[in-house]
Design a protein around this motif. Sequence first.
Motif, PDB file in Angstrom:
ATOM      1  N   ASN A   1       2.390   1.891  -3.403  1.00 19.30           N
ATOM      2  CA  ASN A   1       1.163   2.143  -4.262  1.00 19.30           C
ATOM      3  C   ASN A   1       1.019   3.214  -4.151  1.00 19.30           C
ATOM      4  O   ASN A   1       0.513   4.200  -5.143  1.00 19.30           O
ATOM      5  CB  ASN A   1       0.226   1.165  -4.035  1.00 19.30           C
ATOM      6  CG  ASN A   1      -0.992   1.230  -5.130  1.00 19.30           C
ATOM      7  OD1 ASN A   1      -0.430   0.760  -6.341  1.00 19.30           O
ATOM      8  ND2 ASN A   1      -2.175   1.408  -4.798  1.00 19.30           N
ATOM      9  N   LYS A   2       0.759   4.033  -2.935  1.00 19.98           N
ATOM     10  CA  LYS A   2       0.454   5.424  -2.804  1.00 19.98           C
ATOM     11  C   LYS A   2       1.645   6.272  -3.385  1.00 19.98           C
ATOM     12  O   LYS A   2       1.417   7.228  -4.049  1.00 19.98           O
ATOM     13  CB  LYS A   2       0.342   5.379  -1.297  1.00 19.98           C
ATOM     14  CG  LYS A   2      -0.143   6.999  -0.957  1.00 19.98           C
ATOM     15  CD  LYS A   2      -0.328   7.360   0.562  1.00 19.98           C
ATOM     16  CE  LYS A   2      -0.972   8.581   1.029  1.00 19.98           C
ATOM     17  NZ  LYS A   2      -0.986   8.800   2.412  1.00 19.98           N
TER      18      LYS A   2
ATOM     19  N   LYS B   1       0.175  -1.644  -7.765  1.00 24.39           N
ATOM     20  CA  LYS B   1      -1.001  -2.730  -7.994  1.00 24.39           C
ATOM     21  C   LYS B   1      -1.187  -3.041  -9.328  1.00 24.39           C
ATOM     22  O   LYS B   1      -1.562  -3.983  -9.598  1.00 24.39           O
ATOM     23  CB  LYS B   1      -2.139  -2.424  -6.921  1.00 24.39           C
ATOM     24  CG  LYS B   1      -1.923  -2.310  -5.455  1.00 24.39           C
ATOM     25  CD  LYS B   1      -3.161  -2.058  -4.791  1.00 24.39           C
ATOM     26  CE  LYS B   1      -2.955  -1.859  -3.033  1.00 24.39           C
ATOM     27  NZ  LYS B   1      -3.894  -1.908  -2.420  1.00 24.39           N
ATOM     28  N   ARG B   2      -1.399  -1.861  -9.986  1.00 22.49           N
ATOM     29  CA  ARG B   2      -1.509  -2.082 -11.369  1.00 22.49           C
ATOM     30  C   ARG B   2      -0.453  -3.153 -12.099  1.00 22.49           C
ATOM     31  O   ARG B   2      -0.778  -4.081 -13.107  1.00 22.49           O
ATOM     32  CB  ARG B   2      -1.686  -0.822 -12.338  1.00 22.49           C
ATOM     33  CG  ARG B   2      -2.929   0.052 -11.905  1.00 22.49           C
ATOM     34  CD  ARG B   2      -3.197   1.307 -13.221  1.00 22.49           C
ATOM     35  NE  ARG B   2      -2.055   1.929 -13.050  1.00 22.49           N
ATOM     36  CZ  ARG B   2      -1.878   2.970 -12.403  1.00 22.49           C
ATOM     37  NH1 ARG B   2      -2.691   3.439 -11.704  1.00 22.49           N
ATOM     38  NH2 ARG B   2      -0.815   3.857 -12.675  1.00 22.49           N
TER      39      ARG B   2
ATOM     40  N   ASN C   1       0.603  -1.214  -0.088  1.00 19.79           N
ATOM     41  CA  ASN C   1      -0.024   0.056   0.014  1.00 19.79           C
ATOM     42  C   ASN C   1       0.920   1.231  -0.070  1.00 19.79           C
ATOM     43  O   ASN C   1       0.684   2.187  -0.742  1.00 19.79           O
ATOM     44  CB  ASN C   1      -0.937   0.066   1.401  1.00 19.79           C
ATOM     45  CG  ASN C   1      -2.003  -0.821   0.903  1.00 19.79           C
ATOM     46  OD1 ASN C   1      -2.432  -1.389   0.083  1.00 19.79           O
ATOM     47  ND2 ASN C   1      -2.643  -1.206   2.285  1.00 19.79           N
TER      48      ASN C   1
ATOM     49  N   ASP D   1       1.007   6.463  -7.121  1.00 19.65           N
ATOM     50  CA  ASP D   1      -0.333   6.745  -7.452  1.00 19.65           C
ATOM     51  C   ASP D   1      -1.033   5.663  -8.206  1.00 19.65           C
ATOM     52  O   ASP D   1      -1.838   5.549  -9.010  1.00 19.65           O
ATOM     53  CB  ASP D   1      -0.434   8.081  -8.415  1.00 19.65           C
ATOM     54  CG  ASP D   1      -1.821   8.512  -8.813  1.00 19.65           C
ATOM     55  OD1 ASP D   1      -2.543   8.437  -7.818  1.00 19.65           O
ATOM     56  OD2 ASP D   1      -2.225   9.058  -9.922  1.00 19.65           O
ATOM     57  N   GLY D   2      -1.013   4.512  -7.532  1.00 23.13           N
ATOM     58  CA  GLY D   2      -1.638   3.163  -7.846  1.00 23.13           C
ATOM     59  C   GLY D   2      -1.172   2.360  -8.686  1.00 23.13           C
ATOM     60  O   GLY D   2      -1.540   1.181  -9.035  1.00 23.13           O
TER      61      GLY D   2
END
Length: 274
Positions: free
Chosen positions: A151-152, A159-160, A148, A155-156
Amino acid sequence: MAQTATAWLNDLTRLYTPTATEFDAARRHRGSIEARLDAHLGLREMFEIGSLRHGTGVWDHSDADYLASLKGIQPDSPWTMLNKVKDALQDRYPATAVVVRRPAVVCRFSNGPVEVVPAYAGPTGYWIADPLGGWMKTYPKDHNQYVNDINKKHDGAAKRLARQVKVWKYLRNVPVSSCYLEMRSAKHLEGESSYLPIWDLYLVLNKMYDAGLASMNDPTGLGSRFGSCSSEPNRQDALSKLSTAVSRARKAKDYYSEDDNERAIGQLKLLFNQ
């Protein structure tokens, strides 16, 4: 205007992103699984783990996963724990196939499989069955926070990227751990200042190939090493498929860099078996 390679990859990622309610049917079994394990074995806690919980699940492939922390004394062999959980759930669901797939016990419900990872709590983390034998320590809550955080930062993107390499795994039938792919993807982006989808897809695949799909240290510094495959024959099979993937991802990256989106998309289609 012709589609760009980045747009094609984004469309594929969206296509294989599960909806918020897609696994609700499988998750409805949680209460009865919890009650059964608590009544027969004693349960400290049970919580959702895995790719769906992390937001990296793949449509039509990922399962609902739970860690079940059991009460009592940890046995010498994890097989004792796994077989007790399997027997308890098989008695509860006699019409459902219940199998051991280390480190989990899998209930193959008609409305979606559910994987239960039995565990014993340690002073920190949880002891679960190591797919290669014996026990291993895991820290699912800390691992989730690690992904997380990265990922933050991007900007995502973490996880992509993890979902993309998992899509490759499933569509090309690669016998490699989804958890391993997720942690490798996050670790790759941890050291990057920016995210470029076509480039980073190539880079993470190439890094795993250069490492020979070797086990990786827990990036949180807490748990056991993350293994890539359940056996040496599976690792060799996965490495062969990864070699082909790296070649195709490299060509896609090179064509993309030359502004030849048509050929870049052609290589991405080969990569993802589209």
